[in-house]
Motif scaffolding. Structure first.
Motif, PDB file in Angstrom:
ATOM      1  N   PRO A 136       0.832  -1.217   0.000  1.00 56.31           N
ATOM      2  CA  PRO A 136       0.000   0.000   0.000  1.00 56.31           C
ATOM      3  C   PRO A 136       0.861   1.260   0.000  1.00 56.31           C
ATOM      4  CG  PRO A 136      -0.657  -1.511   1.760  1.00 56.31           C
ATOM      5  CD  PRO A 136       0.605  -2.059   1.165  1.00 56.31           C
ATOM      6  N   LEU A 137       0.365   2.291  -0.653  1.00 59.51           N
ATOM      7  CA  LEU A 137       1.063   3.575  -0.682  1.00 59.51           C
ATOM      8  C   LEU A 137       0.736   4.355   0.581  1.00 59.51           C
ATOM      9  CD1 LEU A 137       0.377   4.724  -4.358  1.00 59.51           C
ATOM     10  CD2 LEU A 137       2.368   3.510  -3.477  1.00 59.51           C
ATOM     11  N   SER A 138       1.671   5.173   1.045  1.00 55.06           N
ATOM     12  CA  SER A 138       1.438   5.997   2.229  1.00 55.06           C
ATOM     13  C   SER A 138       0.880   7.374   1.863  1.00 55.06           C
ATOM     14  CB  SER A 138       2.731   6.143   3.031  1.00 55.06           C
ATOM     15  OG  SER A 138       3.732   6.734   2.237  1.00 55.06           O
ATOM     16  N   GLU A 139       0.913   7.706   0.571  1.00 52.70           N
ATOM     17  CA  GLU A 139       0.353   8.954   0.078  1.00 52.70           C
ATOM     18  C   GLU A 139      -0.014   8.768  -1.389  1.00 52.70           C
ATOM     19  OE1 GLU A 139       4.366  11.409  -1.059  1.00 52.70           O
ATOM     20  OE2 GLU A 139       3.696  11.459   1.005  1.00 52.70           O
ATOM     21  N   PRO A 140      -0.845   9.648  -1.939  1.00 53.02           N
ATOM     22  CA  PRO A 140      -1.220   9.502  -3.348  1.00 53.02           C
ATOM     23  C   PRO A 140      -0.022   9.669  -4.278  1.00 53.02           C
ATOM     24  CG  PRO A 140      -2.619  11.128  -2.251  1.00 53.02           C
ATOM     25  CD  PRO A 140      -1.523  10.767  -1.301  1.00 53.02           C
ATOM     26  N   ASP A 141       0.028   8.894  -5.330  1.00 49.52           N
ATOM     27  CA  ASP A 141       1.025   9.058  -6.380  1.00 49.52           C
ATOM     28  C   ASP A 141       0.491  10.157  -7.295  1.00 49.52           C
ATOM     29  OD1 ASP A 141       2.745   8.888  -8.532  1.00 49.52           O
ATOM     30  OD2 ASP A 141       2.336   6.787  -8.973  1.00 49.52           O
TER      31      ASP A 141
END
Length: 137
Positions: free
Chosen positions: A21-26
């Motif tokens: 999972p990403l920790s912030e939006p790409d």
């Protein structure tokens, strides 16, 4: 307004191989060769109406494998989503996601290779349309 979805560019959430999972939006709007070809040919329609400021849409090459997110209906069918709204996309998939520009041909190819039940255009909106891929085979 009726559009030719074969000449439209939508967005679809995706992830790369072996990625958690990403920790912030790409904030980069990724794309593939089919999408680049449509853009280069001109006469396309960019279906996104609410992409936030700050997204980088410059094309880039990647050797990583992309895995598109799908949508499952209450009856268990699985669909490839072609979104026209960033807000709806993040409501369904969360804010910390990767997005790619996606054309109809990419969606159709993925549906065939993964035996999906169809394509849903503009999911989560009043304009939602479910397409049975058998009509395109």
């Amino acid at each position: 307004m009726e559009i030719d979805i074969r000449k439209a560019i939508f967005i679809t959430p995706f992830g790369y191989d072996q990625e958690g999972p990403l920790s912030e939006p790409d904030m980069f709007l990724h794309g593939g060769q089919a999408e680049a070809d449509i853009i280069d040919a001109g006469g396309y329609y960019f279906a996104m109406k609410d992409l936030p400021e700050g997204f980088d849409t410059s094309p880039t090459a990647s050797t990583k494998t992309m895995h598109y997110e799908t949508i499952k209906s209450p009856d268990g069918k699985t669909f490839f989503p072609l979104f026209d709204s960033y807000d709806v996309t993040t409501r369904i998939f969360g804010k910390n996601i990767r997005l790619c520009m996606t054309c109809f041909d990419t969606a159709l190819k993925f549906c065939k290779s993964d035996n999906l039940d169809g394509i849903v255009v503009c999911p989560g909106t009043p304009y939602q349309k479910i397409l049975d891929i058998n009509q395109f085979l």
